[in-house]
Design a protein around this motif. Structure first.
Motif, PDB file in Angstrom:
ATOM      1  N   LEU A  55       0.829  -1.208   0.000  1.00 40.93           N
ATOM      2  CA  LEU A  55       0.000   0.000   0.000  1.00 40.93           C
ATOM      3  C   LEU A  55       0.863   1.257   0.000  1.00 40.93           C
ATOM      4  O   LEU A  55       0.568   2.224  -0.711  1.00 40.93           O
ATOM      5  CB  LEU A  55      -0.926  -0.004   1.218  1.00 40.93           C
ATOM      6  CG  LEU A  55      -1.972  -1.118   1.261  1.00 40.93           C
ATOM      7  CD1 LEU A  55      -2.738  -1.065   2.585  1.00 40.93           C
ATOM      8  CD2 LEU A  55      -2.936  -1.020   0.085  1.00 40.93           C
TER       9      LEU A  55
ATOM     10  N   MET B  15       2.342   1.747  -3.459  1.00 40.72           N
ATOM     11  CA  MET B  15       1.333   2.254  -4.389  1.00 40.72           C
ATOM     12  C   MET B  15       1.119   3.752  -4.203  1.00 40.72           C
ATOM     13  O   MET B  15       0.962   4.505  -5.166  1.00 40.72           O
ATOM     14  CB  MET B  15       0.011   1.513  -4.173  1.00 40.72           C
ATOM     15  CG  MET B  15      -0.036   0.126  -4.769  1.00 40.72           C
ATOM     16  SD  MET B  15       0.000   0.151  -6.581  1.00 40.72           S
ATOM     17  CE  MET B  15      -1.520   1.018  -6.946  1.00 40.72           C
ATOM     18  N   LYS B  16       1.117   4.186  -2.961  1.00 33.63           N
ATOM     19  CA  LYS B  16       0.853   5.588  -2.652  1.00 33.63           C
ATOM     20  C   LYS B  16       2.037   6.485  -2.997  1.00 33.63           C
ATOM     21  O   LYS B  16       1.862   7.598  -3.494  1.00 33.63           O
ATOM     22  CB  LYS B  16       0.522   5.729  -1.164  1.00 33.63           C
ATOM     23  CG  LYS B  16       0.184   7.148  -0.732  1.00 33.63           C
ATOM     24  CD  LYS B  16      -0.159   7.197   0.749  1.00 33.63           C
ATOM     25  CE  LYS B  16      -0.491   8.611   1.189  1.00 33.63           C
ATOM     26  NZ  LYS B  16      -0.814   8.680   2.639  1.00 33.63           N
TER      27      LYS B  16
ATOM     28  N   THR C  16       1.349   6.169  -9.590  1.00 31.43           N
ATOM     29  CA  THR C  16       0.478   7.238  -9.110  1.00 31.43           C
ATOM     30  C   THR C  16      -0.878   7.201  -9.798  1.00 31.43           C
ATOM     31  O   THR C  16      -1.927   7.333  -9.155  1.00 31.43           O
ATOM     32  CB  THR C  16       1.130   8.617  -9.324  1.00 31.43           C
ATOM     33  OG1 THR C  16       2.350   8.673  -8.587  1.00 31.43           O
ATOM     34  CG2 THR C  16       0.205   9.732  -8.882  1.00 31.43           C
TER      35      THR C  16
ATOM     36  N   TYR D 229      -2.924   4.308  -8.529  1.00 31.57           N
ATOM     37  CA  TYR D 229      -3.367   4.601  -7.153  1.00 31.57           C
ATOM     38  C   TYR D 229      -4.531   5.584  -7.171  1.00 31.57           C
ATOM     39  O   TYR D 229      -5.534   5.406  -6.469  1.00 31.57           O
ATOM     40  CB  TYR D 229      -2.194   5.161  -6.354  1.00 31.57           C
ATOM     41  CG  TYR D 229      -2.557   5.656  -4.972  1.00 31.57           C
ATOM     42  CD1 TYR D 229      -2.748   4.759  -3.923  1.00 31.57           C
ATOM     43  CD2 TYR D 229      -2.711   7.015  -4.717  1.00 31.57           C
ATOM     44  CE1 TYR D 229      -3.088   5.203  -2.651  1.00 31.57           C
ATOM     45  CE2 TYR D 229      -3.056   7.470  -3.455  1.00 31.57           C
ATOM     46  CZ  TYR D 229      -3.235   6.560  -2.424  1.00 31.57           C
ATOM     47  OH  TYR D 229      -3.575   7.015  -1.166  1.00 31.57           O
TER      48      TYR D 229
ATOM     49  N   ASP E  42      -7.714   3.959  -8.551  1.00 32.90           N
ATOM     50  CA  ASP E  42      -8.312   3.085  -7.551  1.00 32.90           C
ATOM     51  C   ASP E  42      -9.085   3.911  -6.518  1.00 32.90           C
ATOM     52  O   ASP E  42     -10.201   3.548  -6.122  1.00 32.90           O
ATOM     53  CB  ASP E  42      -7.213   2.271  -6.849  1.00 32.90           C
ATOM     54  CG  ASP E  42      -7.785   1.221  -5.913  1.00 32.90           C
ATOM     55  OD1 ASP E  42      -8.415   0.273  -6.402  1.00 32.90           O
ATOM     56  OD2 ASP E  42      -7.596   1.347  -4.685  1.00 32.90           O
TER      57      ASP E  42
END
Length: 207
Positions: free
Chosen positions: A102, A105-106, A112, A115, A118
């Protein structure tokens, strides 16, 4: 005769590794070794690691949309239960993966867009479910669906990174929604909790 490794096999194995250890921690040679293939052969299927991770995220996104569509249909007549189940689906997904995944991903610029996409997907789905709960008289009419959804998602994601348990997250969601509910909604939330203490369920994605 050695079995030919398909793209689907590579995506499945990569997803298992990165969600367990994080994107940055997993190397291409580790993926190849797990599949019993050479890095060269793997690069014939995917030009680089970024392309491979993008393929994993794309497939996950498709499965995500399919599961949410099923939830919409299954709970179409019960706005509050649908809202809880969609939030539960989000919780299930962020607890299926390791915190490192996580965080990557952030923070990793290569992902980016994925992320952000999503995040938009979940804001739209949960926001729509919140609006349905308002329209049905279960949540107060003056609740701002966008503000409530943003608060929920931000709190749940950051709490996950801090190691807050799923049970605590479940209780937080129920408390927030109960606080925004009408008398009718409070009674419905309490009945749901009595019949199923795990109203915010933890269904999740596997590739």
């Amino acid at each position: 005769m050695k079995r030919r490794v398909r793209k689907e096999d590579v995506i499945r194995t990569t997803w298992q590794l990165i969600t367990r250890h994080g994107i940055r921690a997993v190397r291409v040679d580790e993926i190849a070794q797990c599949l019993g293939m050479s890095k060269r052969t793997l690069y014939e299927l995917f030009p680089d690691k970024t392309n491979l991770i993008a393929a994993c995220l794309e497939q996950t996104g498709r499965q995500q949309k399919e599961k949410i569509a099923q939830l919409r249909e299954e709970y179409s007549g019960d706005p509050l239960q649908k809202l809880f189940r969609i939030i539960g689906k989000y919780l299930g997904d962020i607890y299926l993966v390791d915190c490192e995944f996580l965080s990557d991903m952030k923070e990793k610029s290569d992902f980016t867009e994925a992320y952000n996409n999503d995040g938009r997907f979940w804001r739209e789905e949960i926001g729509s479910a919140v609006q349905s709960a308002i329209d049905s008289g279960n949540l107060l009419a003056d609740v701002n669906p966008t503000a409530l959804t943003d608060r929920l998602l931000s709190s749940l994601f950051e709490s996950r990174l801090r190691g807050v348990s799923r049970r605590e997250q479940q209780q937080f969601c129920r408390a927030i929604l109960r606080g925004c509910a009408t008398r009718q909604g409070i009674e419905r939330i309490d009945r749901l909790h009595e019949s199923d203490p795990d109203t915010v369920s933890y269904t999740h994605l596997t590739l």
